[in-house]
Design an enzyme around this catalytic site. Structure first.
Site, mmCIF file in Angstrom:
data_model
loop_
_atom_site.group_PDB
_atom_site.id
_atom_site.type_symbol
_atom_site.label_atom_id
_atom_site.label_comp_id
_atom_site.label_asym_id
_atom_site.label_seq_id
_atom_site.Cartn_x
_atom_site.Cartn_y
_atom_site.Cartn_z
ATOM 1 N N SER A 130 -1.280 27.133 -5.160
ATOM 2 C CA SER A 130 -0.931 28.597 -5.513
ATOM 3 C C SER A 130 -1.648 28.932 -6.906
ATOM 4 O O SER A 130 -1.519 30.298 -6.895
ATOM 5 C CB SER A 130 0.370 28.510 -5.358
ATOM 6 O OG SER A 130 1.088 28.234 -3.990
ATOM 7 N N LYS A 177 3.830 30.217 3.964
ATOM 8 C CA LYS A 177 2.920 29.675 2.767
ATOM 9 C C LYS A 177 1.454 29.719 3.212
ATOM 10 O O LYS A 177 0.703 30.267 2.488
ATOM 11 C CB LYS A 177 3.327 28.219 2.247
ATOM 12 C CG LYS A 177 4.770 28.391 1.639
ATOM 13 C CD LYS A 177 4.997 26.929 1.054
ATOM 14 C CE LYS A 177 5.802 27.100 -0.076
ATOM 15 N NZ LYS A 177 5.320 27.719 -1.326
ATOM 16 N N HIS A 206 14.934 12.834 12.382
ATOM 17 C CA HIS A 206 13.765 12.961 13.373
ATOM 18 C C HIS A 206 12.863 11.819 13.063
ATOM 19 O O HIS A 206 11.887 11.453 13.829
ATOM 20 C CB HIS A 206 13.032 14.181 13.171
ATOM 21 C CG HIS A 206 12.472 14.392 11.723
ATOM 22 N ND1 HIS A 206 12.337 15.720 11.085
ATOM 23 C CD2 HIS A 206 11.671 13.855 11.100
ATOM 24 C CE1 HIS A 206 11.705 15.516 9.819
ATOM 25 N NE2 HIS A 206 11.383 14.416 9.954
ATOM 26 N N HIS A 207 13.297 10.920 12.002
ATOM 27 C CA HIS A 207 12.228 9.607 11.782
ATOM 28 C C HIS A 207 13.054 8.561 12.931
ATOM 29 O O HIS A 207 12.472 7.434 12.721
ATOM 30 C CB HIS A 207 12.416 9.036 10.396
ATOM 31 C CG HIS A 207 11.800 10.152 9.498
ATOM 32 N ND1 HIS A 207 10.538 10.193 9.141
ATOM 33 C CD2 HIS A 207 12.395 10.976 8.862
ATOM 34 C CE1 HIS A 207 10.068 11.125 8.481
ATOM 35 N NE2 HIS A 207 11.313 11.805 7.933
ATOM 36 N N ARG A 217 1.817 1.168 15.129
ATOM 37 C CA ARG A 217 1.429 0.980 13.798
ATOM 38 C C ARG A 217 1.580 -0.318 13.240
ATOM 39 O O ARG A 217 2.463 -1.025 13.938
ATOM 40 C CB ARG A 217 2.049 2.234 12.912
ATOM 41 C CG ARG A 217 3.527 2.351 12.903
ATOM 42 C CD ARG A 217 3.997 3.473 12.221
ATOM 43 N NE ARG A 217 4.047 3.171 10.700
ATOM 44 C CZ ARG A 217 4.728 3.811 10.068
ATOM 45 N NH1 ARG A 217 5.898 4.581 10.472
ATOM 46 N NH2 ARG A 217 4.605 3.850 8.775
ATOM 47 N N TRP A 247 7.114 -0.096 4.057
ATOM 48 C CA TRP A 247 7.655 0.645 2.943
ATOM 49 C C TRP A 247 9.074 1.003 3.016
ATOM 50 O O TRP A 247 9.728 1.761 2.262
ATOM 51 C CB TRP A 247 6.508 1.689 2.343
ATOM 52 C CG TRP A 247 6.766 3.072 2.900
ATOM 53 C CD1 TRP A 247 6.022 3.440 4.142
ATOM 54 C CD2 TRP A 247 7.483 4.073 2.618
ATOM 55 N NE1 TRP A 247 6.600 4.882 4.498
ATOM 56 C CE2 TRP A 247 7.293 5.385 3.494
ATOM 57 C CE3 TRP A 247 8.183 4.274 1.470
ATOM 58 C CZ2 TRP A 247 8.017 6.746 3.394
ATOM 59 C CZ3 TRP A 247 8.928 5.688 1.319
ATOM 60 C CH2 TRP A 247 8.753 6.557 2.385
ATOM 61 N N THR A 270 6.942 26.907 6.364
ATOM 62 C CA THR A 270 5.457 26.342 5.885
ATOM 63 C C THR A 270 4.343 27.331 6.424
ATOM 64 O O THR A 270 3.634 27.508 5.716
ATOM 65 C CB THR A 270 5.325 24.755 6.567
ATOM 66 O OG1 THR A 270 6.634 24.354 6.270
ATOM 67 C CG2 THR A 270 4.307 24.166 6.048
ATOM 68 N N SER A 319 13.223 6.059 -13.873
ATOM 69 C CA SER A 319 12.018 6.873 -14.288
ATOM 70 C C SER A 319 11.907 8.144 -13.838
ATOM 71 O O SER A 319 12.030 9.296 -14.291
ATOM 72 C CB SER A 319 10.884 6.113 -14.081
ATOM 73 O OG SER A 319 9.631 6.942 -14.303
ATOM 74 N N SER A 320 12.221 8.448 -12.468
ATOM 75 C CA SER A 320 11.860 9.492 -11.607
ATOM 76 C C SER A 320 13.031 10.535 -12.144
ATOM 77 O O SER A 320 13.199 11.788 -12.269
ATOM 78 C CB SER A 320 12.047 9.369 -10.092
ATOM 79 O OG SER A 320 10.893 8.880 -9.744
ATOM 80 N N HIS A 372 0.894 -1.148 -0.072
ATOM 81 C CA HIS A 372 -0.123 0.090 -0.143
ATOM 82 C C HIS A 372 1.022 1.189 -0.043
ATOM 83 O O HIS A 372 0.750 2.084 -0.714
ATOM 84 C CB HIS A 372 -0.932 -0.089 1.236
ATOM 85 C CG HIS A 372 -1.630 1.501 1.502
ATOM 86 N ND1 HIS A 372 -2.558 1.819 0.740
ATOM 87 C CD2 HIS A 372 -1.371 2.162 2.496
ATOM 88 C CE1 HIS A 372 -2.814 3.031 1.063
ATOM 89 N NE2 HIS A 372 -2.054 3.295 2.258
ATOM 90 N N HIS A 429 13.212 11.727 3.742
ATOM 91 C CA HIS A 429 12.762 13.011 4.141
ATOM 92 C C HIS A 429 12.429 13.907 2.641
ATOM 93 O O HIS A 429 11.438 14.596 2.696
ATOM 94 C CB HIS A 429 13.227 13.633 5.290
ATOM 95 C CG HIS A 429 12.521 14.452 6.028
ATOM 96 N ND1 HIS A 429 11.486 14.201 6.631
ATOM 97 C CD2 HIS A 429 12.202 15.864 5.655
ATOM 98 C CE1 HIS A 429 10.650 15.183 7.037
ATOM 99 N NE2 HIS A 429 10.995 16.284 6.385
ATOM 100 N N TYR A 485 8.940 15.755 0.880
ATOM 101 C CA TYR A 485 8.784 17.233 0.111
ATOM 102 C C TYR A 485 8.592 17.184 -1.197
ATOM 103 O O TYR A 485 7.914 18.059 -2.052
ATOM 104 C CB TYR A 485 9.886 18.170 0.712
ATOM 105 C CG TYR A 485 9.822 18.593 2.209
ATOM 106 C CD1 TYR A 485 8.847 19.346 2.624
ATOM 107 C CD2 TYR A 485 10.532 17.537 2.981
ATOM 108 C CE1 TYR A 485 8.651 19.588 3.640
ATOM 109 C CE2 TYR A 485 10.234 17.919 4.292
ATOM 110 C CZ TYR A 485 9.437 18.760 4.726
ATOM 111 O OH TYR A 485 9.131 19.157 6.287
ATOM 112 N N ASP A 506 6.674 21.927 -26.352
ATOM 113 C CA ASP A 506 6.715 20.514 -25.674
ATOM 114 C C ASP A 506 7.615 20.586 -24.634
ATOM 115 O O ASP A 506 8.239 21.660 -24.327
ATOM 116 C CB ASP A 506 6.949 19.641 -26.786
ATOM 117 C CG ASP A 506 6.471 18.220 -26.696
ATOM 118 O OD1 ASP A 506 6.795 17.698 -25.428
ATOM 119 O OD2 ASP A 506 5.527 17.532 -27.450
ATOM 120 N N GLU A 528 12.076 12.922 -0.026
ATOM 121 C CA GLU A 528 10.809 12.574 -0.720
ATOM 122 C C GLU A 528 9.649 12.853 -0.213
ATOM 123 O O GLU A 528 8.715 13.238 -1.056
ATOM 124 C CB GLU A 528 11.102 10.910 -0.604
ATOM 125 C CG GLU A 528 9.828 10.253 -0.787
ATOM 126 C CD GLU A 528 9.626 10.111 -2.707
ATOM 127 O OE1 GLU A 528 10.789 10.399 -3.069
ATOM 128 O OE2 GLU A 528 8.742 9.802 -3.054
#
Lengths: 537, 377
Positions: free
Chosen positions: A274, A337, A308-309, A456, A147, A334, A175-176, A82, A259, A263, A111, A261
């Site tokens: 925006s 924004k 921090h993870h 979790r 994951w 943040t 790909s990315s 998932h 991390h 963002y 293009d 990732e």
């Protein structure tokens, strides 16, 4: 571009000669940014439904205490896939699809800069995900280590299919990287005359910064899965303490990718809202410059907060303090924004079409996710929150009503430009309210279960968590099935929607709205003149 | 199922009225240590800051949505920047953050003050159980034991009624004295686990090859429950942490009894058992250590967890069988049980496996066979 400036033919005429090929080959061999954008968007919608199905299997099992439908081993495969499918298959490709459709139209280009690579970067994805999902049917099952695939659960103790998982991640990464190179090349080289960097729409800005993040961290992900591959098959011990390696090093490398990732999945969302909020507020975006600086600051900070993870992994005090302070700092840009979006709405003349509803919900619910993020940043409190449902609630609040809502808002907003037809506003609003209510019923109670102590990634739980899990499961089914309505609204619009005007929305500004609806196959065959009024909205 | 629902609904509404039980479901426990209370304070402070900021931000938004809508005839203003405002709403949150960082730093420094302990317990994570080793300066007073979840498979599979401590009960809890500084050394034997007792406000990962430290001083006796909080494989959801906190004299008595049991265990290693005794003890060991993977019917969950019924190992030479249980199979989930079981338990479980589910070798395995085999190499 020089070619286009030689013959002054209208775009519509040009379209005559360079229309799409017909049949399946149009999609297989296409180098057109719109076709590739469409492929990306439908692909991610398919992945959303598959990833969502896995989520509903999880929520069905968690509806009541005890094991009802699936066994723990399979449950772990569901949570893992998932997460992987939603992150790499639904959210990221959807944003690349939006970039494909919109960047050339917003910049005044015909293009993308690298059209053949564009084709390759999309067509890798179906193969990568077919391979990853096929592991679920292999002997020993698919990836079951979350994951975040922490070693040694994902190396020494992994099912044999982990090798396919590693190869699939390599393909997604390739790909990315190609996609982000293309986006950078397009933005830096294909802007129409007069489209200076500080005149670019904010969606373009956020994608430029996102593309650099991708370029910086996808190779790190490729590195870490390659180290896993070597540990599993070639006798190295990068993550095996018995051989002189370090399982914690895996987490450092993973989160150095992971991390930024996070963002990567939210900066383009900032760009989307925006664009939308000014349109429906009929007022220019407040604090454009500060929005650009805030996005850049967030991108920079994303590289220095990864641990921090890992507050509970066992770090020296100085390390904990550094990562706590740096993480708290992210709240500042943040916040800027959010304040700017609200100031944009302030004293505007608002209407509430479906894209605006999703954008307003984005601002509110993303901010709630930001608040819980700030709570998680406080290291001593994180000892209580870490790896509980509080974290699950937090990141779903920023990813579902955050990233996903912004994608849905973007699709409603630009769909008339893409296919030349309007969606059914009434159905769009029903879709919004079902999603909004569903998402909150699903994820808000998870804050409580987490605070009360529910870890979790568990297939079964103690009795005191029963009420909130039941509520959460009901919400999940409401939310999940309302996305089928989304598919219906889209198809109905494409097939039989009423014709859209070129401006589509009263308050819309930007080069894409100067093109007819649907936009011609090659967006701007000769560069438009960028006037202040159509510069960033 | 329906009855269950109704029951819970009823319990829920009673709790709403009475307030107390419901509060346990809503918020972080205040806990029973100084650290847990400080963490709770931090949590509530930052939460209140979020609530206040949220009210201002969402309030402004709501007012704008209500007043500045086209349907009320609002005419859009044209302003689109203000450097003063940007500076204000950059600096103001920064100041709030500094104000919050100060107490958070203080608590973190307190948490890291691990010295001056009264006793040390080593905690080892295994798939899917905890081992507690009491480290005393006197070697003869050291002992250790495993703590396994005691919730039955029948409860989990909805065959029998769930106990009120469903999934949160163990056969042997960790026991510590009240008001003493207990230092924990935390590590793992296989994958990463995390040891957490919410009421103590402590959580730390158990990482293989690394030793983490934790400490606590509990000021109320009682039983406290937590769970493993790092995904550690199939039965991650089924490895609870239970800590029993006793008054000093109760703790001393418990400790003395443990030392005595340990002496008896060491003596059992030289005994010879009957086949029935071996089967009974073997069944106990199997149900505790082996059943999660090899299953109660001995059929396992192939291919990750092979079956034992009719297997080559269980029907082959006994020495190879003992060795496999003792040393495990590197690179698989089959652990080296020589670290977890003593010779008497190993002998019993090997005997049990060779005489169950249709397996029937005509040998008897005694503790001395295991000792001889392992010393012989």
């Amino acid at each position: 571009m020089s070619e286009a400036s030689h013959h002054h033919v209208p775009a519509v005429h040009d379209d005559h000669h360079h229309g799409p090929a017909s049949g399946l080959t149009r999609w297989l061999f296409t180098t057109n940014h719109k076709d590739i954008g469409t492929l990306y968007l439908w692909f991610s919608f398919a992945m959303l439904l598959i990833g969502g199905t896995l989520a509903l299997i999880i929520r069905a099992e968690l509806f009541q205490p005890g094991l009802q439908f699936i066994e723990p081993e399979f449950f772990n495969q569901m949570t893992t896939n998932h997460g992987l499918i939603m992150v790499f298959g639904a959210i990221m490709p959807a944003f690349v699809g939006l970039a494909n459709w919109l960047l050339p139209m917003m910049l005044g280009a015909p293009d993308m800069a690298l059209p053949r690579m564009n084709n390759l970067s999309f067509w890798i994805l179906p193969f990568a995900f077919s391979m990853m999902i096929s592991t679920l049917f292999m002997e020993g099952g698919g990836p079951n280590f979350g994951w975040t695939f922490y070693a040694p659960l994902s190396t020494t103790y992994a099912p044999p299919s982990v090798t396919f998982f590693i190869f699939a991640v390599h393909m997604m990464g390739a790909s990315s990287i190609m996609g982000s190179i293309n986006i950078i090349a397009t933005i830096l080289n294909m802007r129409a005359p007069g489209m200076t960097l500080m005149r670019m729409p904010l969606f373009v800005w956020t994608w430029l910064i996102t593309a650099y993040l991708l370029l910086a961290v996808m190779p790190v992900l490729a590195g870490v899965v390659t180290m896993m591959l070597f540990d599993i098959h070639f006798g190295t011990s990068f993550f095996n303490a018995a051989g002189g390696g370090d399982p914690v090093m895996f987490q450092h490398i993973f989160w150095f990718f992971g991390h930024p990732e996070v963002y990567i999945m939210i900066l383009p969302a900032f760009g989307v809202v925006s664009q939308i909020i000014p349109t429906f507020s009929r007022k220019p975006l407040f604090g454009y410059d500060s929005m650009v600086y805030a996005t850049s600051s967030i991108a920079f900070l994303s590289f220095i907060v990864w641990a921090h993870h890992m507050f509970t992994v066992g770090m020296p005090l100085a390390g904990q303090l550094f990562f706590m302070y740096a993480t708290m700092l992210i709240a500042v840009p943040t916040g800027v924004k959010v304040f700017n979006w609200i100031s944009t709405m302030w004293r505007g003349s608002m209407t509430f079409e479906t894209p605006m509803l999703f954008s307003i919900a984005f601002v509110v619910l993303f901010t709630i996710g930001g608040f819980s993020g700030l709570m998680l940043a406080i290291a001593p409190a994180d000892y209580q929150y870490h790896d509980t449902y509080f974290v699950v609630a937090h990141f779903h609040y920023v990813l579902v009503p955050g990233a996903l809502f912004s994608i849905i808002a973007a699709v409603y907003y630009w769909l008339p430009k893409w296919c030349g037809r309007m969606y059914d506003e009434r159905l769009g609003k029903i879709h919004f309210w079902l999603s909004f209510i569903g998402v909150n019923i699903t994820f808000f109670p998870q804050h409580f279960s987490g605070l009360a102590g529910m870890p979790r990634r568990i297939p079964d739980y103690a009795l005191q968590f029963a009420d909130f899990n039941m509520i959460s499961s009901i919400g999940a089914f409401v939310f999940g099935f309302s996305q089928l309505l989304f598919g219906y609204v889209l198809i109905k619009a494409i097939v039989s929607g009423r014709k859209a005007t070129s401006r589509v929305w009263e308050g819309a500004h930007g080069l894409e709205w100067t093109l007819p609806s649907p936009a011609p196959y090659h967006s701007f065959t000769h560069p438009p003149k960028v006037v202040e009024a159509e510069a960033h909205s | 199922m329906n009855k269950n629902c109704l029951q819970r609904l009823a319990v829920g509404s009673i709790a709403l009225v009475s307030g107390s039980a419901w509060a346990d479901e809503l918020n972080m426990p205040v806990g029973v240590t100084e650290i847990s209370r400080k963490i709770y304070g931090l949590h509530m402070d930052i939460f209140m800051v979020c609530v206040v900021v949220g009210c201002i931000v969402f309030g402004a938004m709501a007012i704008s949505i209500f007043l500045h809508r086209k349907s009320r005839g609002a005419v859009p203003a044209t302003f689109h920047e203000s450097t003063t405002l940007e500076i204000v709403w950059t600096l103001l949150p920064a100041i709030i953050l500094v104000v919050m960082a100060v107490p958070a730093t203080g608590v973190l420094v307190d948490i890291y003050d691990a010295g001056g302990e009264d006793m040390v317990v080593e905690i080892r994570g295994y798939q899917w159980k905890w081992q507690y080793k009491y480290l005393d300066d006197d070697y003869n007073r050291n002992f250790d034991f495993f703590s396994n979840m005691s919730t039955t498979q029948d409860e989990i599979h909805n065959v029998s009624v769930k106990d009120q401590n469903y999934l949160l009960d163990v056969d042997k809890p960790l026991v510590i004295p009240v008001n003493r500084k207990v230092r924990f050394l935390l590590t793992s034997e296989d994958v990463i686990h995390a040891w957490w007792v919410p009421d103590f406000g402590i959580k730390r990962d158990a990482v293989p090859g690394m030793v983490n430290e934790l400490w606590t001083i509990v000021d109320q006796s009682g039983t406290y429950r937590g769970q493993c909080t790092e995904l550690c494989g199939k039965d991650h959801g089924f490895m609870p942490v239970v800590v029993k906190v006793l008054p000093q004299d109760g703790y001393d008595a418990w400790y003395a009894a443990q030392v005595k049991t340990e002496r008896a265990r060491r003596e059992a290693l030289s005994k010879t058992f009957t086949a029935d005794e071996l089967m009974a003890e073997g069944q106990r060991v199997y149900d505790t250590f082996c059943v999660a993977c090899h299953q109660a019917n001995g059929k396992g969950l192939p291919p990750a967890f092979p079956g034992l019924a009719g297997s080559q190992v269980a029907l082959g030479p006994v020495d190879a069988h003992i060795r496999m249980v003792y040393e495990g199979v590197p690179g698989t989930s089959m652990q080296a049980f020589g670290k977890q079981l003593d010779a008497a338990e190993l002998a019993a479980v090997v005997h049990f496996e060779r005489h169950s589910w249709g397996n029937n070798t005509d040998d008897v395995t005694q503790p001395k066979d295991v000792i001889a085999l392992m010393e012989g190499q």
